[in-house]
Design a protein around this motif. Sequence first.
Motif, PDB file in Angstrom:
ATOM      1  N   UNK A  28      48.458 -39.309  30.723  1.00 43.15           N
ATOM      2  CA  UNK A  28      49.261 -40.282  29.792  1.00 43.15           C
ATOM      3  C   UNK A  28      51.061 -39.540  29.418  1.00 43.15           C
ATOM      4  N   UNK A  29      51.522 -40.839  28.597  1.00 47.96           N
ATOM      5  CA  UNK A  29      52.469 -40.340  27.940  1.00 47.96           C
ATOM      6  C   UNK A  29      52.721 -39.498  26.964  1.00 47.96           C
ATOM      7  N   UNK A  30      53.475 -38.842  26.721  1.00 45.50           N
ATOM      8  CA  UNK A  30      53.619 -38.505  25.533  1.00 45.50           C
ATOM      9  C   UNK A  30      55.266 -39.261  24.347  1.00 45.50           C
ATOM     10  N   UNK A  31      54.239 -39.548  23.322  1.00 43.40           N
ATOM     11  CA  UNK A  31      55.134 -40.178  22.396  1.00 43.40           C
ATOM     12  C   UNK A  31      56.218 -39.158  21.944  1.00 43.40           C
ATOM     13  N   UNK A  32      55.752 -38.069  21.696  1.00 43.52           N
ATOM     14  CA  UNK A  32      56.839 -37.198  20.635  1.00 43.52           C
ATOM     15  C   UNK A  32      56.689 -35.792  22.099  1.00 43.52           C
ATOM     16  N   UNK A  33      57.730 -35.684  21.725  1.00 42.04           N
ATOM     17  CA  UNK A  33      57.882 -34.022  22.846  1.00 42.04           C
ATOM     18  C   UNK A  33      57.428 -32.901  22.420  1.00 42.04           C
ATOM     19  N   UNK A  34      56.177 -32.085  22.391  1.00 40.40           N
ATOM     20  CA  UNK A  34      55.878 -31.317  21.756  1.00 40.40           C
ATOM     21  C   UNK A  34      57.516 -29.647  21.862  1.00 40.40           C
ATOM     22  N   UNK A  35      56.420 -28.795  20.736  1.00 43.23           N
ATOM     23  CA  UNK A  35      57.241 -27.791  20.979  1.00 43.23           C
ATOM     24  C   UNK A  35      56.576 -26.683  22.161  1.00 43.23           C
ATOM     25  N   UNK A  36      57.759 -25.627  22.857  1.00 45.86           N
ATOM     26  CA  UNK A  36      56.922 -25.484  24.135  1.00 45.86           C
ATOM     27  C   UNK A  36      56.577 -23.898  22.984  1.00 45.86           C
ATOM     28  N   UNK A  37      55.911 -23.667  22.418  1.00 43.24           N
ATOM     29  CA  UNK A  37      55.690 -22.152  21.889  1.00 43.24           C
ATOM     30  C   UNK A  37      53.962 -21.193  22.737  1.00 43.24           C
ATOM     31  N   UNK A  38      52.946 -22.038  23.124  1.00 43.66           N
ATOM     32  CA  UNK A  38      52.081 -21.672  23.757  1.00 43.66           C
ATOM     33  C   UNK A  38      50.100 -22.258  22.989  1.00 43.66           C
ATOM     34  N   UNK A  39      51.138 -22.831  22.010  1.00 43.75           N
ATOM     35  CA  UNK A  39      50.427 -23.519  21.176  1.00 43.75           C
ATOM     36  C   UNK A  39      49.701 -25.129  21.423  1.00 43.75           C
ATOM     37  N   UNK A  40      48.751 -25.346  22.093  1.00 45.07           N
ATOM     38  CA  UNK A  40      48.642 -26.432  22.870  1.00 45.07           C
ATOM     39  C   UNK A  40      47.940 -27.697  21.674  1.00 45.07           C
ATOM     40  N   UNK A  41      47.546 -27.345  20.724  1.00 49.78           N
ATOM     41  CA  UNK A  41      47.272 -27.725  19.377  1.00 49.78           C
ATOM     42  C   UNK A  41      48.287 -29.527  19.294  1.00 49.78           C
ATOM     43  N   UNK A  42      49.582 -29.617  19.718  1.00 51.10           N
ATOM     44  CA  UNK A  42      49.819 -30.915  19.197  1.00 51.10           C
ATOM     45  C   UNK A  42      49.452 -31.564  20.449  1.00 51.10           C
ATOM     46  N   UNK A  43      49.516 -31.415  21.333  1.00 49.32           N
ATOM     47  CA  UNK A  43      49.480 -32.750  22.510  1.00 49.32           C
ATOM     48  C   UNK A  43      48.152 -32.472  23.451  1.00 49.32           C
ATOM     49  N   UNK A  44      47.085 -31.243  22.980  1.00 55.56           N
ATOM     50  CA  UNK A  44      46.179 -31.204  24.487  1.00 55.56           C
ATOM     51  C   UNK A  44      45.212 -32.511  24.409  1.00 55.56           C
ATOM     52  N   UNK A  45      44.669 -33.381  22.870  1.00 60.12           N
ATOM     53  CA  UNK A  45      44.135 -34.374  22.918  1.00 60.12           C
ATOM     54  C   UNK A  45      44.792 -35.821  23.827  1.00 60.12           C
ATOM     55  N   UNK A  46      45.867 -35.505  23.495  1.00 57.85           N
ATOM     56  CA  UNK A  46      46.658 -36.383  24.458  1.00 57.85           C
ATOM     57  C   UNK A  46      46.989 -36.666  25.697  1.00 57.85           C
ATOM     58  N   UNK A  47      46.820 -35.629  26.051  1.00 58.94           N
ATOM     59  CA  UNK A  47      47.431 -35.107  27.753  1.00 58.94           C
ATOM     60  C   UNK A  47      45.976 -35.636  28.980  1.00 58.94           C
ATOM     61  N   UNK A  48      45.992 -35.727  29.710  1.00 54.06           N
ATOM     62  CA  UNK A  48      45.179 -35.586  30.972  1.00 54.06           C
ATOM     63  C   UNK A  48      44.090 -34.230  30.385  1.00 54.06           C
ATOM     64  N   UNK A  49      42.903 -34.139  30.656  1.00 50.93           N
ATOM     65  CA  UNK A  49      42.542 -33.309  30.561  1.00 50.93           C
ATOM     66  C   UNK A  49      40.753 -33.425  31.378  1.00 50.93           C
ATOM     67  N   UNK A  50      39.747 -33.401  31.977  1.00 52.59           N
ATOM     68  CA  UNK A  50      38.260 -33.767  32.645  1.00 52.59           C
ATOM     69  C   UNK A  50      37.284 -32.772  32.035  1.00 52.59           C
ATOM     70  N   UNK A  51      37.886 -32.148  31.109  1.00 52.33           N
ATOM     71  CA  UNK A  51      36.697 -30.249  30.846  1.00 52.33           C
ATOM     72  C   UNK A  51      37.400 -29.035  31.347  1.00 52.33           C
ATOM     73  N   UNK A  52      36.604 -28.714  31.901  1.00 53.32           N
ATOM     74  CA  UNK A  52      35.883 -27.529  31.833  1.00 53.32           C
ATOM     75  C   UNK A  52      35.885 -27.226  33.566  1.00 53.32           C
ATOM     76  N   UNK A  53      36.371 -26.267  34.218  1.00 56.30           N
ATOM     77  CA  UNK A  53      35.948 -26.542  35.335  1.00 56.30           C
ATOM     78  C   UNK A  53      35.887 -24.729  35.204  1.00 56.30           C
ATOM     79  N   UNK A  54      35.106 -24.579  36.680  1.00 54.94           N
ATOM     80  CA  UNK A  54      34.327 -23.318  36.550  1.00 54.94           C
ATOM     81  C   UNK A  54      34.387 -23.991  38.564  1.00 54.94           C
ATOM     82  N   UNK A  55      33.607 -22.952  38.791  1.00 52.56           N
ATOM     83  CA  UNK A  55      32.806 -22.679  40.262  1.00 52.56           C
ATOM     84  C   UNK A  55      32.021 -23.484  40.656  1.00 52.56           C
TER      85      UNK A  55
END
Length: 273
Positions: A28-55
């Motif tokens: 997905x495209x982001x409407x608003x550029x996030x601050x790069x501060x080590x906290x993903x809260x402002x954009x992680x729900x708007x990004x591509x992520x398909x869950x937890x990966x383990x072995x």
Amino acid sequence: MSQALLAACLTLACSAALSAQPPVLHLPMLHRAPAIDGDLAEWKELAFSDGVWDIYRLRQTAWFDPSRNRLTDHGNEPSPEDDLQARYYTAWDHRYLYLGAEVRDNANDVHDPEHQDKRWYFKDCICWFIEAPRDRAPEFFGQGDNAFCFVIDARRPDYGAWWRHGSPDSTYIEEPLPKGVVDYQLRLNPWGHSPGDFVLEARVDLQATFAKSDPRWAPPQVGDVWGLEIVHTDPDGGPYGGHFIVYGTGDDDSTWGEAILTGPIDPVERWDK
């Protein structure tokens, strides 16, 4: 050969061919550029992520290879899912590629006894392999191929943000990501559970990287198709080989996932009682 046996063989062949197809991903495209501060809260729900990966999850994928997707075992180790598990986040806008990860790891290992700056794969590191634009030809870090690699080292050394890429006439070019091209932050032990846990947040300037790798590159638009693979190295005091490879099988870009650029998405909707 009987018709029944022939039909069964054809079915198996078709199933194998389908399972070998690269996965289709939607970035997905982001409407608003996030601050790069080590906290993903402002954009992680708007990004591509398909869950937890383990072995254990990796073992169920079409691209799994136990000689490559593996973890280091020194004995008296925690269970494999506690050794390493991660969520990865990827998004874009017309200027930047946004990359993030939330990782639970039992140990932070950035010591390489035979250190070279380019040897990110001998250290704890997450690396996004991207081909843009995707051309479907099997290439090994040639034109259009890029790897953006982030060593999980709190000291943030010069090689901590690394760029492997190709060009129209070269392969496997290795160099640090220039400071004006990348911005990244690390938070170690963010949940107070393990000094190996971390959050990574980064953005990479598209024009300064993709256009250098491939002169055909143009600013991204909805509907463009890239290639995407994630390599997460976790040596844990061992040699090269402790790592996850997600959405592909290695350096051959024809095996990488088919990443389709989409418009913005909404957060997961939740209903009142």
